[in-house]
Design a protein around this motif. Sequence first.
Motif, PDB file in Angstrom:
ATOM      1  N   GLU A   1       0.820  -1.211   0.000  1.00 12.81           N
ATOM      2  CA  GLU A   1       0.000   0.000   0.000  1.00 12.81           C
ATOM      3  C   GLU A   1       0.859   1.268   0.000  1.00 12.81           C
ATOM      4  N   MET A   2       1.948   1.247   0.752  1.00 11.97           N
ATOM      5  CA  MET A   2       2.810   2.426   0.819  1.00 11.97           C
ATOM      6  C   MET A   2       3.472   2.704  -0.530  1.00 11.97           C
ATOM      7  N   GLU A   3       3.782   1.658  -1.279  1.00 14.44           N
ATOM      8  CA  GLU A   3       4.442   1.812  -2.570  1.00 14.44           C
ATOM      9  C   GLU A   3       3.596   2.641  -3.538  1.00 14.44           C
ATOM     10  N   LYS A   4       2.280   2.620  -3.346  1.00 15.99           N
ATOM     11  CA  LYS A   4       1.375   3.354  -4.224  1.00 15.99           C
ATOM     12  C   LYS A   4       1.531   4.875  -4.094  1.00 15.99           C
ATOM     13  N   PHE A   5       2.153   5.328  -3.004  1.00 16.14           N
ATOM     14  CA  PHE A   5       2.313   6.769  -2.805  1.00 16.14           C
ATOM     15  C   PHE A   5       3.551   7.327  -3.502  1.00 16.14           C
ATOM     16  N   LEU A   6       4.403   6.446  -4.019  1.00 25.94           N
ATOM     17  CA  LEU A   6       5.578   6.925  -4.746  1.00 25.94           C
ATOM     18  C   LEU A   6       5.145   7.704  -5.980  1.00 25.94           C
ATOM     19  N   GLY A   7       5.819   8.825  -6.235  1.00 18.49           N
ATOM     20  CA  GLY A   7       5.527   9.622  -7.418  1.00 18.49           C
ATOM     21  C   GLY A   7       4.517  10.732  -7.198  1.00 18.49           C
ATOM     22  N   LEU A   8       3.861  10.761  -6.033  1.00 16.57           N
ATOM     23  CA  LEU A   8       2.886  11.823  -5.766  1.00 16.57           C
ATOM     24  C   LEU A   8       3.556  13.149  -5.432  1.00 16.57           C
ATOM     25  N   ASN A   9       4.756  13.073  -4.848  1.00 15.26           N
ATOM     26  CA  ASN A   9       5.494  14.290  -4.502  1.00 15.26           C
ATOM     27  C   ASN A   9       6.982  14.038  -4.719  1.00 15.26           C
ATOM     28  N   PRO A  10       7.382  13.816  -5.967  1.00 15.30           N
ATOM     29  CA  PRO A  10       8.773  13.425  -6.234  1.00 15.30           C
ATOM     30  C   PRO A  10       9.803  14.480  -5.850  1.00 15.30           C
ATOM     31  N   ASP A  11       9.406  15.761  -5.907  1.00 16.58           N
ATOM     32  CA  ASP A  11      10.356  16.834  -5.611  1.00 16.58           C
ATOM     33  C   ASP A  11      10.405  17.203  -4.133  1.00 16.58           C
ATOM     34  N   GLY A  12       9.534  16.600  -3.336  1.00 16.98           N
ATOM     35  CA  GLY A  12       9.563  16.876  -1.903  1.00 16.98           C
ATOM     36  C   GLY A  12       9.083  18.261  -1.539  1.00 16.98           C
ATOM     37  N   THR A  13       7.910  18.673  -2.044  1.00 19.28           N
ATOM     38  CA  THR A  13       7.344  19.975  -1.703  1.00 19.28           C
ATOM     39  C   THR A  13       7.250  20.110  -0.188  1.00 19.28           C
ATOM     40  N   PRO A  14       7.832  21.166   0.394  1.00 12.42           N
ATOM     41  CA  PRO A  14       7.908  21.257   1.860  1.00 12.42           C
ATOM     42  C   PRO A  14       6.579  21.579   2.524  1.00 12.42           C
ATOM     43  N   ILE A  15       6.475  21.170   3.773  1.00 11.24           N
ATOM     44  CA  ILE A  15       5.271  21.454   4.564  1.00 11.24           C
ATOM     45  C   ILE A  15       5.075  22.951   4.727  1.00 11.24           C
ATOM     46  N   ALA A  16       6.163  23.725   4.708  1.00 10.26           N
ATOM     47  CA  ALA A  16       6.066  25.168   4.932  1.00 10.26           C
ATOM     48  C   ALA A  16       5.127  25.838   3.948  1.00 10.26           C
ATOM     49  N   GLY A  17       4.936  25.231   2.773  1.00 11.04           N
ATOM     50  CA  GLY A  17       4.054  25.818   1.780  1.00 11.04           C
ATOM     51  C   GLY A  17       2.595  25.488   1.996  1.00 11.04           C
ATOM     52  N   LEU A  18       2.291  24.650   2.980  1.00 12.81           N
ATOM     53  CA  LEU A  18       0.913  24.264   3.251  1.00 12.81           C
ATOM     54  C   LEU A  18       0.305  25.154   4.337  1.00 12.81           C
TER      55      LEU A  18
END
Length: 373
Positions: free
Chosen positions: A253-270
């Motif tokens: 199940e965790m493998e399915k999350f790969l590719g959703l945020n490849p660049d690592g958008t930081p939490i600071a922008g949320l």
Amino acid sequence: MLMAYSPNEAREYFGVEVDESLGEEDFLRFVDDMFLEGVTSDRLTLHQYIMNPENYGINLDDVPYDLGGTYSTPEELKESYDSNLEELKEMLAFSTEGFTNREKLVFDKLYYGYLLAMWGCEVPDYSTVCATMGNLVSNLGTTFFEYTFEDAADAEEYLLIMEVTPEFVRAIPDSVQYKIDTYGYYPSDAMIQATLDALLDYEDLDNNVFINGFDSKIDALELDEATAADLKERNAKFIEEELVPAFEDCYEEMEKFLGLNPDGTPIAGLSQGREYYDYLIECATGSRMTAQEVFDYLDREIAKGYDKLIDLAFEDYKGYVSYVNGSYEGENPIGKLMHDFRGYNADDMYYSELAKQVRFYKDTEKGCWMSGG
């Protein structure tokens, strides 16, 4: 921000008056009650803090075998905030006049802890179940490895706690999905991969922390051979048949999350992301500086300590280079310093003092002799 409030300011803010009828003994009872409430939330926590719970009048039937949830909903955070607030107001009714220094210290630490807990309930729950370090998966292995055995009964208790672990593991992907749906927080590929790597390690039965750690603790008890063998066999059987399949399901199940945020958008922008960073810094360091202020402070301290580092390098340059972890890169002072420590070409170095010392050891007869070159 409440974190900046003194107890007197908090009393005024929350409308709490000091109750002069409450004394030291009342405060100590309050502390005992809060402690017992905290450690009896589940069997694992209880074992970590109390060796003989019966001495505290604790009914073990009231303490659940539970590892807790993998995330908190806004409603749960609100409930936790209200609970902490009520306990804080109850504590603020005590006056510390006449308290011993130790009691005053306990009061101050509890006061700070309540404010910190309340602050944590006010920011979005961006706690990362799949952080590159300290995530739920890696913490699971650490937690059970550090579970201490005093006798065979502790081992039996361990096995009972272990029974609820597969369900907990299978719920971890739900936590990731919840944070995506609720906060728009997509963990980076690096975070997901760190979790996947940890899961793969746990699936390895030939070198399994849940088996090896358990066996080593059983051996330390010096039980009779039959009892020890039985405990080890039951644990290994459970790991192989119940826990490892849960890790495999979690991995899938965790493998399915790969590719959703490849660049690592930081939490600071949320939403409230920067405030969440400030909260994490306060939790980890007790500092009320912002993230940028922490970075600036570190840069200043590094610059101040530079001369001392150079002195050490002068004493044993080759030894110092082998000691320093040179993996860090960056354009700030520490990044440039690490760059210089990694290299042996004086012409490519940022700091003239260090370059001069490298030239001495590499390019002069005396320096080569001193360094063993």
